[in-house]
Design a protein around this motif. Structure first.
Motif, short mmCIF file in Angstrom:
data_model
loop_
_atom_site.label_atom_id
_atom_site.label_comp_id
_atom_site.label_asym_id
_atom_site.label_seq_id
_atom_site.Cartn_x
_atom_site.Cartn_y
_atom_site.Cartn_z
N GLU A 174 0.81 -1.22 0.00
CA GLU A 174 0.00 0.00 0.00
C GLU A 174 0.84 1.27 0.00
OE1 GLU A 174 -2.04 -1.10 3.67
OE2 GLU A 174 -3.93 -1.08 2.55
N ASN A 175 2.11 1.17 0.41
CA ASN A 175 2.93 2.37 0.60
C ASN A 175 3.95 2.64 -0.50
OD1 ASN A 175 1.90 3.24 3.22
ND2 ASN A 175 2.84 1.39 4.05
N ILE A 176 4.20 1.68 -1.38
CA ILE A 176 5.27 1.83 -2.37
C ILE A 176 5.06 3.05 -3.26
CG2 ILE A 176 6.45 0.78 -4.33
CD1 ILE A 176 7.11 -0.54 -1.67
N ALA A 177 3.88 3.16 -3.87
CA ALA A 177 3.61 4.27 -4.79
C ALA A 177 3.63 5.61 -4.04
CB ALA A 177 2.26 4.06 -5.48
N ASP A 178 3.06 5.64 -2.84
CA ASP A 178 3.04 6.88 -2.05
C ASP A 178 4.46 7.30 -1.67
OD1 ASP A 178 0.32 6.91 -2.20
OD2 ASP A 178 -0.03 6.16 -0.17
N PHE A 179 5.29 6.33 -1.31
CA PHE A 179 6.68 6.64 -0.96
C PHE A 179 7.40 7.27 -2.16
CE2 PHE A 179 11.16 5.60 -1.13
CZ PHE A 179 11.63 6.08 0.09
N TYR A 180 7.23 6.66 -3.32
CA TYR A 180 7.89 7.17 -4.54
C TYR A 180 7.44 8.61 -4.82
CZ TYR A 180 9.28 7.58 -9.43
OH TYR A 180 9.81 8.00 -10.62
N SER A 181 6.14 8.85 -4.74
CA SER A 181 5.61 10.19 -5.03
C SER A 181 6.15 11.21 -4.03
CB SER A 181 4.08 10.17 -4.97
OG SER A 181 3.55 9.29 -5.93
N GLU A 182 6.17 10.83 -2.76
CA GLU A 182 6.65 11.76 -1.72
C GLU A 182 8.14 12.04 -1.89
OE1 GLU A 182 5.67 14.25 1.39
OE2 GLU A 182 4.29 12.89 0.34
N PHE A 183 8.90 11.00 -2.20
CA PHE A 183 10.34 11.17 -2.34
C PHE A 183 10.67 12.06 -3.53
CE2 PHE A 183 14.56 10.17 -3.81
CZ PHE A 183 15.30 10.15 -2.64
N MET A 184 9.96 11.90 -4.63
CA MET A 184 10.27 12.64 -5.85
C MET A 184 9.93 14.12 -5.75
SD MET A 184 11.86 10.50 -7.53
CE MET A 184 12.16 11.56 -8.96
N LYS A 185 9.32 14.54 -4.65
CA LYS A 185 9.11 15.97 -4.43
C LYS A 185 10.44 16.70 -4.25
CE LYS A 185 4.47 15.56 -2.42
NZ LYS A 185 3.64 15.73 -1.20
N ASN A 186 11.50 15.92 -3.94
CA ASN A 186 12.85 16.50 -3.79
C ASN A 186 13.65 16.45 -5.08
OD1 ASN A 186 12.84 17.01 -0.84
ND2 ASN A 186 12.68 14.79 -0.69
N ALA A 187 13.02 16.03 -6.18
CA ALA A 187 13.75 15.82 -7.44
C ALA A 187 14.47 17.08 -7.91
CB ALA A 187 12.79 15.32 -8.52
N SER A 188 13.82 18.23 -7.78
CA SER A 188 14.45 19.48 -8.23
C SER A 188 15.69 19.81 -7.39
CB SER A 188 13.45 20.63 -8.17
OG SER A 188 12.97 20.80 -6.84
N TYR A 189 15.63 19.50 -6.09
CA TYR A 189 16.80 19.74 -5.24
C TYR A 189 17.98 18.90 -5.70
CZ TYR A 189 19.91 19.62 -1.22
OH TYR A 189 21.02 19.69 -0.42
N PHE A 190 17.73 17.62 -6.00
CA PHE A 190 18.82 16.74 -6.42
C PHE A 190 19.44 17.21 -7.73
CE2 PHE A 190 16.12 13.44 -4.08
CZ PHE A 190 16.82 13.63 -2.89
N SER A 191 18.61 17.56 -8.70
CA SER A 191 19.14 17.99 -10.00
C SER A 191 19.90 19.30 -9.86
CB SER A 191 17.99 18.13 -11.00
OG SER A 191 17.03 19.07 -10.55
N ASN A 192 19.42 20.22 -9.03
CA ASN A 192 20.09 21.51 -8.85
C ASN A 192 21.43 21.36 -8.14
OD1 ASN A 192 17.94 22.82 -10.07
ND2 ASN A 192 16.93 23.32 -8.12
N HIS A 193 21.60 20.28 -7.40
CA HIS A 193 22.85 20.07 -6.65
C HIS A 193 23.72 18.97 -7.29
CE1 HIS A 193 20.62 22.41 -3.69
NE2 HIS A 193 21.75 22.62 -3.07
N GLY A 194 23.47 18.68 -8.54
CA GLY A 194 24.33 17.76 -9.27
C GLY A 194 24.28 16.33 -8.77
#
Length: 309
Positions: free
Chosen positions: A15-35
């Motif tokens: 029940e939590n796999i998809a929700d975890f992925y969605s929540e984690f990817m909210k940081n995607a812009s931070y990761f890309s901006n910091h190489g």
């Protein structure tokens, strides 16, 4: 660009796999901006529900998702070690799939790595949502470990932790069978920053950690990082030898003066039962350490892989 590996042990977390992925990817812009590139390493610990199907569905959508599926349930410690062995990142972070480890903390955690820390760990400042008796014994366990172990084990510590590759390699150099990760992190040292946050209740599903499993896990920690129980068994044995000697002297004097050597047999039975119980308790302590040695000597693998991508 550097690589961040996210290690996510899973056991019946469909029940939590998809929700975890969605929540984690909210940081995607931070990761890309910091190489930072990312890889998500899901470790399926022998789940019996649709956890693997949910992970495979994610993997079809995002090639950065990888997984290891165990042949059966080997436990969270084995899952963490498997993730460490397979992850290739310059940085690694351990997170639970139930979203009790807030992904929103990651930018702050990386900020401390930039300040020279080797590891950024998290701890809960409260245990909101947990049964009171469970919280009580958890706190007693951490206080006990502080007194009897040289490894730094912090009250409320979570497995949610960001580490450098150097720290990961140090952990991998300890391939012991009986693993207690919180103790291992405390034992290896390195400069660690602790972040505190309010307890977050799991979003869906139920915890897999019953009171009994937590109790057994605490015994793993005590026997893995302290020999004080063995010392206590020796001290208790010496103490009862002294008491026995004193009682022998008292009995001899009483028999010589009062001529009444046979009275008090009920108390004698109680003493025998007490001493026998203490002996069995001490033998049990020795047996626990012997069992750990037995498991180490057999050198069985920590886990067996059924499927891997």
């Amino acid at each position: 660009m550097k690589l961040l590996s996210i290690i996510i042990p899973c056991y019946n977390e469909e029940e939590n796999i998809a929700d975890f992925y969605s929540e984690f990817m909210k940081n995607a812009s931070y990761f890309s901006n910091h190489g930072l590139n990312i890889e998500m390493c899901f470790i399926d610990d022998g789940s019996t529900d649709g956890t693997m199907a949910a992970i495979k569905e994610l993997q079809q959508k995002d090639e950065r998702v990888r997984f290891i599926s165990f042949s059966r349930n080997f436990g969270k410690e084995a899952a963490i070690f498997a993730g460490l062995k397979k992850a290739q990142g310059d940085y690694l972070v351990f997170m639970d799939a139930d979203l009790q480890d807030p992904p929103s903390l990651l930018p702050e955690m990386f900020g401390y790595l930039d300040k020279g820390y080797d590891s950024v760990a998290t701890r809960r400042v409260n245990r909101k949502g947990e049964p009171m008796i469970r919280s009580f014994f958890a706190r007693r366990f951490y206080k006990l470990m502080k007194k009897i172990s040289k490894a730094e084990i912090v009250d409320g510590a979570r497995d949610y932790r960001l580490i450098t590759r150097q720290v990961a390699d140090a952990i991998l150099s300890m391939p012991e069978y009986n693993r207690f990760t919180k103790g291992i992190f405390g034992w290896i040292g390195y400069k660690t920053k602790w972040l505190e946050y309010e307890n977050v209740e799991r979003r869906k599903g139920e915890t897999k950690w019953s009171f009994w499993r937590l109790f057994m896990y605490s015994l793993e920690g005590i026997t893995a990082f302290s020999t004080v129980p063995l010392m206590m068994a020796s001290i208790i044995g010496l103490f009862f030898c002294i008491i026995a000697f004193v009682f022998i002297v008292i009995i001899i004097i009483r028999a010589a003066v009062f001529g009444d050597p046979t009275s008090g047999w009920p108390s004698l039975v109680c003493i025998i039962l007490l001493v026998s119980g203490v002996q069995l308790f001490c033998i049990g302590i020795i047996g626990e350490y012997l069992a750990k040695t037995y498991m180490e000597v057999k050198k069985r693998p920590l886990y067996l892989v059924k499927e891997e991508v």
